[in-house]
Design an enzyme around this catalytic site. Structure first.
Site, PDB file in Angstrom:
ATOM      1  N   ASP A 177       0.837  -1.189   0.000  1.00 25.17           N
ATOM      2  CA  ASP A 177       0.000   0.000   0.000  1.00 25.17           C
ATOM      3  C   ASP A 177       0.878   1.247   0.000  1.00 25.17           C
ATOM      4  OD1 ASP A 177      -2.418   1.777   0.701  1.00 25.17           O
ATOM      5  OD2 ASP A 177      -3.280  -0.233   0.794  1.00 25.17           O
ATOM      6  N   HIS A 215      -3.529   6.053   3.118  1.00 25.15           N
ATOM      7  CA  HIS A 215      -4.365   4.892   2.808  1.00 25.15           C
ATOM      8  C   HIS A 215      -3.875   3.623   3.505  1.00 25.15           C
ATOM      9  CE1 HIS A 215      -5.924   1.693  -0.016  1.00 25.15           C
ATOM     10  NE2 HIS A 215      -7.003   2.431   0.098  1.00 25.15           N
ATOM     11  N   SER A 432     -11.365  -1.466  -0.772  1.00 24.64           N
ATOM     12  CA  SER A 432     -10.047  -1.393  -0.129  1.00 24.64           C
ATOM     13  C   SER A 432     -10.146  -1.615   1.365  1.00 24.64           C
ATOM     14  CB  SER A 432      -9.415  -0.020  -0.375  1.00 24.64           C
ATOM     15  OG  SER A 432      -8.824   0.052  -1.637  1.00 24.64           O
TER      16      SER A 432
END
Length: 655
Positions: A177, A215, A432
């Site tokens: 990520d 994120h 996600s």
């Protein structure tokens, strides 16, 4: 774009949502109202019509009233009437806390400006994610060990039962990520040490352990965040698992396929050193090339064949700009058959699962990656995906301090009552977010039974999943994650099975089958009792009672089927007798994977130009049941991969 982020901010329910969910009263409140009526009837019978004076609080029910617009004079009058009391006002959320008699709730719900009425229940120190997925139900486990001692004259044995916590301890989860905030307290171990074992950069920007985009920290917290913050309210699924931070997305949330391949290659080389059993990929690229040719898919296949579970996001392209359902937009590597591909559900903020639904933005199958023959004809993979779904709408998890997302969308920040920036939380939505929920679940399953192959883990997750009523296999796969059932089944599977185990060998340590039901937050549901193959589904108890050779390393679950004259049959070598293959894609009725109403025949997936039931050729842009089937993916430039689809707001969390 690829499976990623929907930014927070409460949105109004669409008219389509209202038609699907006619009742504005939440299910738990509706049940409480029914109980209240029954209690009143019983009390009236006991008193033979003589009602004693009762205190107001005994007659009243505390609720949260959410409004979709300005309050009318009539509603305001009702809220100021006798026995109705406003206890609190939340202006930023257009909501009120109200105490009122149960028999007034339906009258309140009749107002157009009322969005939803829910029970103002007791708050406990159990996280929404860990409770609604079933993780809390399996935290405390026992293990029985038998020791045999032999001498020249006798043999004796002793049995010891020990307790342990199922929290992912010792299992490594690689998070590919945007990086993970190394200082965030959500990633401390039970002993206070840092559980992020490795930091590696594959973006070319250099390793940044602050996670400037934000994120990856949120994703890692959902998979493996601890319970140190807010009394465990935001605990992740595998709360003591080891975390491997592989940065493949840069400070703007983008990366390249080459970077992903570099990270996957690193995992392959170092998986044993760090006991990496699970890889989480809350990102992807447009699924254009067939999985047989796509380099990401091929890399994933190699990892799975080596014993690593790879969990990938389905994507956030389940609807178009006109809110119409879209099919065929699962992203790479989620289109890879060996990956566990995850779609997202909307839990509507409740622990009970009776109101859960597939999120409107969650990408639907079948996969439309393809290869082109010499005559210029495209041959589509048409693999059934996703494999299952999990909560992914407006989830709260760890926030990297000063990250790009919160800086640009401050509404994502969640106040926790603690000003320590290393305790920060934020809210995001998307597949996600659902993906690390399943990755954490896989870690717990492997802690419970370390001998399971990736295909066994996938089978367990699907067999015990909860089919959601009203959603077809292209939307939900086998159903919604049920960790309570998954762990219970995993612990029953023998640990001495191997690639040499013959087809049909007893697979469980007991002859007593597990009860195919689970109860979470007071609601009981049945397991799917089946699994998604390639172009169909399989069902039957033999999937868990008898060893199927599709569970081996180096094969796919779908290898257990073969096509004969346009019909799918069991292989007979990899898949044994007693396993039933479906001939239709079904709209689930909430019971098992094989029950529901017809959506389309599985024949539409078996080849190019196969006729649909109504005589329409399967092709790009044709209507498929209740939506449009799309084909070729849209290229994102030169091999670009993304971890986000930056849109403001997930699905409404009201009815």
């Amino acid at each position: 774009m690829c499976g990623g982020i929907f930014l927070g901010g409460r949105t109004k329910a669409k008219s389509s949502d209202k038609s699907q969910r006619a009742d504005k009263v939440s299910p738990d409140l509706r049940a409480l109202m029914r109980d209240s009526r029954h209690d009143k009837d019983d009390k009236d019978e006991d008193n033979e019509g003589d009602r004693d004076d009762m205190h107001e609080e005994q007659d009243s029910v505390p609720v949260i009233l959410q409004l979709r617009g300005r309050m009318s004079d009539q509603l305001e009058a009702l809220l100021n009437s006798e026995d109705v009391h406003i206890k609190g006002e939340f202006k930023n959320f257009n909501s009120l806390a109200v105490s009122l008699p149960a028999n007034v709730i339906d009258e309140l719900a009749a107002f157009d400006e009322v969005d939803v009425i829910s029970f103002d229940g007791e708050v406990k120190t159990l996280g929404h994610v860990s409770l609604t997925t079933g993780a809390d139900a399996v935290r405390q486990q026992t293990k029985t060990t038998t020791t045999t001692t032999s001498t020249s004259t006798s043999t004796s044995s002793s049995t010891v039962t020990t307790s342990y916590t199922l929290d992912g301890t010792g299992v490594g989860i690689a998070v590919l990520d945007s990086s993970i905030s190394n200082s965030h307290q959500a990633f401390l171990a039970n002993d206070g040490s840092n559980r992020i074992r490795v930091h590696r950069d594959f973006t070319g920007e250099g390793m940044n352990t602050d996670d400037p985009y934000g994120h990856g920290t949120h994703v890692a917290g959902l998979a493996a965040g601890n319970g140190r913050i807010e009394g465990g309210a935001y605990r992740g699924v595998a709360s003591n698992a080891d975390i491997i931070n592989l940065r493949v997305l840069g400070s703007q949330g983008t990366g390249r396929v080459s970077g992903l391949l570099g990270a996957l290659d690193w995992v392959m080389l170092n998986r044993t050193t760090y006991n990496i059993r699970v890889v989480n990929m809350s990102l992807g690229a447009a699924a254009i090339n067939s999985y047989k040719d796509d380099p990401l898919c091929q890399a994933v296949r190699r990892l799975v064949d080596a014993g690593v579970v790879v969990v990938a996001a389905a994507g956030n392209h389940g609807k178009d700009a006109n809110e119409q359902k879209v099919y065929g937009q699962v992203h790479s590597p989620g289109n890879e058959p060996s990956a566990i591909t995850v779609g997202a559900t909307n839990t509507y903020g409740t622990e009970a699962r009776g109101d859960d639904a597939v999120a409107t933005y969650s990408s639907r199958g079948p996969t439309r990656s393809y290869w082109t023959d010499a005559s210029g004809v495209n041959h589509y993979d048409n693999i059934m995906k996703p494999d299952l779904v999990a909560p992914g709408n407006k989830l709260i998890s760890a926030r990297a301090k000063g990250n790009y997302l919160v800086t640009n969308y401050p509404q994502l920040k969640v106040s926790t009552g603690n000003n320590n920036p290393d305790n920060g939380m934020m809210q995001l939505s998307g597949t996600s977010m659902a993906t690390p929920i399943v990755a954490g679940a896989a870690a717990l399953i492997l802690q419970a039974n370390p001998k399971l192959t990736p295909n066994m883990v996938k089978m367990i997750l699907q067999y015990t999943a909860q089919p959601l009523a009203g959603f077809n296999h292209f939307e939900q796969g086998a159903g919604q994650l049920n960790l309570e059932g998954a762990v219970r089944l995993a612990k029953l599977i023998r640990t001495d099975l191997s690639s040499t185990t013959t087809l049909g060998t007893p697979m469980l340590t007991t002859k007593t089958l597990p009860t195919p039901q689970t109860t979470i937050a007071g609601e009981t549901f049945t397991w799917s009792q089946g699994l998604i193959m390639d172009h169909t589904y399989a069902s039957g108890t033999n999937l868990i009672t008898q060893y199927q050779r599709v569970y081996n390393l180096g094969v796919l679950l779908g290898d257990g089927t073969m096509e004969s004259n346009g019909v799918l049959l069991g292989d007979g070598v990899l898949l044994g007798d007693g396993v039933l293959l479906g001939d239709s894609i079904l709209i689930g009725n909430g019971i098992t994977i094989s029950e529901g109403t017809f959506f389309c025949g599985t024949g539409v997936l078996l080849g190019d130009g196969v006729l649909l039931g109504d005589g329409v050729l399967l092709g790009d842009g044709v209507l498929l049941g209740d939506g449009v089937l799309l084909g070729d993916g849209v290229l994102l430039g030169d091999g670009q991969a993304r971890g986000n689809a930056v849109l403001v707001g997930g699905d409404p969390t009201t009815y």
